[in-house]
Design a protein around this motif. Sequence first.
Motif, PDB file in Angstrom:
ATOM      1  N   LEU A 179      62.171 -66.295  45.943  1.00 11.80           N
ATOM      2  CA  LEU A 179      60.888 -66.886  45.551  1.00 11.80           C
ATOM      3  C   LEU A 179      61.025 -68.303  45.016  1.00 11.80           C
ATOM      4  O   LEU A 179      60.039 -69.035  44.944  1.00 11.80           O
ATOM      5  CB  LEU A 179      60.189 -66.008  44.500  1.00 11.80           C
ATOM      6  N   ILE A 180      62.232 -68.704  44.632  1.00  4.66           N
ATOM      7  CA  ILE A 180      62.355 -70.068  44.074  1.00  4.66           C
ATOM      8  C   ILE A 180      62.829 -71.082  45.127  1.00  4.66           C
ATOM      9  O   ILE A 180      63.020 -72.251  44.824  1.00  4.66           O
ATOM     10  CB  ILE A 180      63.272 -70.130  42.814  1.00  4.66           C
ATOM     11  N   GLU A 181      62.971 -70.607  46.372  1.00  7.33           N
ATOM     12  CA  GLU A 181      63.491 -71.480  47.420  1.00  7.33           C
ATOM     13  C   GLU A 181      62.619 -72.703  47.685  1.00  7.33           C
ATOM     14  O   GLU A 181      63.101 -73.764  48.035  1.00  7.33           O
ATOM     15  CB  GLU A 181      63.661 -70.685  48.718  1.00  7.33           C
ATOM     16  N   SER A 182      61.312 -72.543  47.517  1.00 10.00           N
ATOM     17  CA  SER A 182      60.393 -73.634  47.892  1.00 10.00           C
ATOM     18  C   SER A 182      60.170 -74.650  46.777  1.00 10.00           C
ATOM     19  O   SER A 182      59.390 -75.594  46.943  1.00 10.00           O
ATOM     20  CB  SER A 182      59.051 -73.028  48.296  1.00 10.00           C
ATOM     21  N   VAL A 183      60.831 -74.477  45.641  1.00 12.34           N
ATOM     22  CA  VAL A 183      60.609 -75.412  44.515  1.00 12.34           C
ATOM     23  C   VAL A 183      61.077 -76.823  44.906  1.00 12.34           C
ATOM     24  O   VAL A 183      62.199 -76.985  45.382  1.00 12.34           O
ATOM     25  CB  VAL A 183      61.372 -74.918  43.253  1.00 12.34           C
ATOM     26  N   PRO A 184      60.223 -77.836  44.718  1.00  5.98           N
ATOM     27  CA  PRO A 184      60.644 -79.208  45.055  1.00  5.98           C
ATOM     28  C   PRO A 184      61.838 -79.636  44.201  1.00  5.98           C
ATOM     29  O   PRO A 184      61.979 -79.174  43.063  1.00  5.98           O
ATOM     30  CB  PRO A 184      59.425 -80.071  44.721  1.00  5.98           C
ATOM     31  N   VAL A 185      62.670 -80.526  44.751  1.00  2.40           N
ATOM     32  CA  VAL A 185      63.953 -80.820  44.118  1.00  2.40           C
ATOM     33  C   VAL A 185      63.801 -81.369  42.688  1.00  2.40           C
ATOM     34  O   VAL A 185      64.590 -81.033  41.801  1.00  2.40           O
ATOM     35  CB  VAL A 185      64.823 -81.753  45.011  1.00  2.40           C
ATOM     36  N   ASP A 186      62.773 -82.174  42.432  1.00  6.42           N
ATOM     37  CA  ASP A 186      62.646 -82.724  41.071  1.00  6.42           C
ATOM     38  C   ASP A 186      62.330 -81.617  40.057  1.00  6.42           C
ATOM     39  O   ASP A 186      62.937 -81.538  38.992  1.00  6.42           O
ATOM     40  CB  ASP A 186      61.624 -83.877  41.005  1.00  6.42           C
ATOM     41  N   VAL A 302      72.290 -85.783  36.605  1.00  6.62           N
ATOM     42  CA  VAL A 302      71.179 -86.678  36.992  1.00  6.62           C
ATOM     43  C   VAL A 302      71.635 -87.563  38.156  1.00  6.62           C
ATOM     44  O   VAL A 302      70.930 -87.729  39.153  1.00  6.62           O
ATOM     45  CB  VAL A 302      70.755 -87.564  35.790  1.00  6.62           C
ATOM     46  N   LYS A 303      72.855 -88.103  38.007  1.00  5.57           N
ATOM     47  CA  LYS A 303      73.387 -89.013  39.021  1.00  5.57           C
ATOM     48  C   LYS A 303      73.611 -88.282  40.352  1.00  5.57           C
ATOM     49  O   LYS A 303      73.210 -88.746  41.407  1.00  5.57           O
ATOM     50  CB  LYS A 303      74.712 -89.591  38.496  1.00  5.57           C
ATOM     51  N   LYS A 304      74.214 -87.099  40.242  1.00  8.59           N
ATOM     52  CA  LYS A 304      74.544 -86.344  41.453  1.00  8.59           C
ATOM     53  C   LYS A 304      73.305 -86.051  42.294  1.00  8.59           C
ATOM     54  O   LYS A 304      73.347 -86.079  43.515  1.00  8.59           O
ATOM     55  CB  LYS A 304      75.257 -85.044  41.050  1.00  8.59           C
ATOM     56  N   HIS A 305      72.200 -85.751  41.621  1.00  5.42           N
ATOM     57  CA  HIS A 305      70.985 -85.369  42.369  1.00  5.42           C
ATOM     58  C   HIS A 305      69.983 -86.512  42.488  1.00  5.42           C
ATOM     59  O   HIS A 305      68.835 -86.297  42.877  1.00  5.42           O
ATOM     60  CB  HIS A 305      70.369 -84.114  41.730  1.00  5.42           C
ATOM     61  N   LYS A 306      70.449 -87.716  42.115  1.00  5.74           N
ATOM     62  CA  LYS A 306      69.633 -88.941  42.282  1.00  5.74           C
ATOM     63  C   LYS A 306      68.250 -88.795  41.668  1.00  5.74           C
ATOM     64  O   LYS A 306      67.221 -89.099  42.278  1.00  5.74           O
ATOM     65  CB  LYS A 306      69.527 -89.306  43.765  1.00  5.74           C
TER      66      LYS A 306
END
Length: 360
Positions: A179-186, A302-306
């Motif tokens: 169910l959490i697959e669709s969460v936007p990356v931010d 933070v850096k790794k995921h831009k």
Amino acid sequence: MTHKNFKNIDKVTYGRGSFSQLSETIEPVRKENNGDFVFIVDNYFKDKPLSKKLQNKPGDLVYFIDVDAYEPTTEQVDNLRDAILAKNGLPSGVIGIGGGSVMDIAKALSLMLTNEGSSTLYQGLNLVKKAGIYHLGVPTISGTGAEVSMTAVLTGPEKKLGLKCDWTVFNQVILDPELIESVPVDWWFYTGMDTYIHCIESHNGIRNNAFSLAYGDQALQLCREVYLNEDAGQTAENNDKLMVASLMGGLSLTYSEVGVCHAISYGLSKILGTRHCYANCVIFQHLEDIYPQGVKEFKAMVKKHKIALPQNLSKNWDDETLTKMATVSFNLPFMWNHAFGDKYQEIATMDYIKNLFRRL
Ligand code: NAD
Ligand code: ZN
């Protein structure tokens, strides 16, 4: 009582696809009250396949709730309660399918269906008079720990404060990582970091203990795997881990306490309406002197995921705004006490807190 005495969730189902067991899980509870269930579902799912897989029966009430306009309010919960009772009386249970916002609405609703008057009367610790009805939580975004906590945070006309008591805790949660697959990356980042910060704050303070450390260490390890290590990212395997990290991070802080970042975060959210997990990320980057290791690792994630976190927000805040925010934060003594020890009042003065806000 000197020692905390916490109620845990009664039952937990965990695993990919476990959401499909919802109807089976609640069937025995339909013997209670009018036999119907109320589904509170995040509006995101309104036109998504999940809305066809709710397993609701005729008579059940389904409400899709938009949580983006504002965080859950006392008025919203009171209105929902009145509408539900007017339709067909006391339901068998309430199911919350969504993030912290929807789960808090479901928790509060369960209590308000049996307690009279406005939910504003019950914001605080142990003010609720009667047990609520059965309630079940299905997180669809992980991090806040709302699935495990004994509070349902509501914003009222006067305060943003939880309905906090043993009866608030869910009777059942279903943790289905699909169910959490669709969460936007931010959002995946901000909410996951809420868990990370829960653990760092829980560890770094006078209320930490072997119990809270054990949960917190596990949750931190899982956060590192999800956000920092070689295989970091929004993969299926990492979603499995993140759901457990959120639960364990919540348990860690339950048996300890949060600290400086959360104290500042409440001020920011209450006065400017900044969302909880995002607010924590905006603040935590500036607390390197208080949580050196944690902030260093946080910045690497933070850096790794831009992730772009805003800077220099405070340049637009006048002294009145700073004072209002600092007053909210100042009035959370148990967080400052945990972070700075018994002499916290000498450190966490209004001036000190205002200066923390000026860092943002
Ligand atoms: P949220 O519930 O506010 O949702 C954030 C966004 O994610 C929304 O836009 C929502 O529609 C969307 N979303 C949810 N699931 C999704 C999915 N699977 N796919 C795509 N989008 C999805 O987020 P949150 O950060 O979990 O909750 C914040 C709230 O939780 C605040 O109101 C805060 O006060 C509360 N909170 C409660 C506790 C507690 O212990 N009760 C602790 C911390 C925060
Ligand atoms: Zn938090």
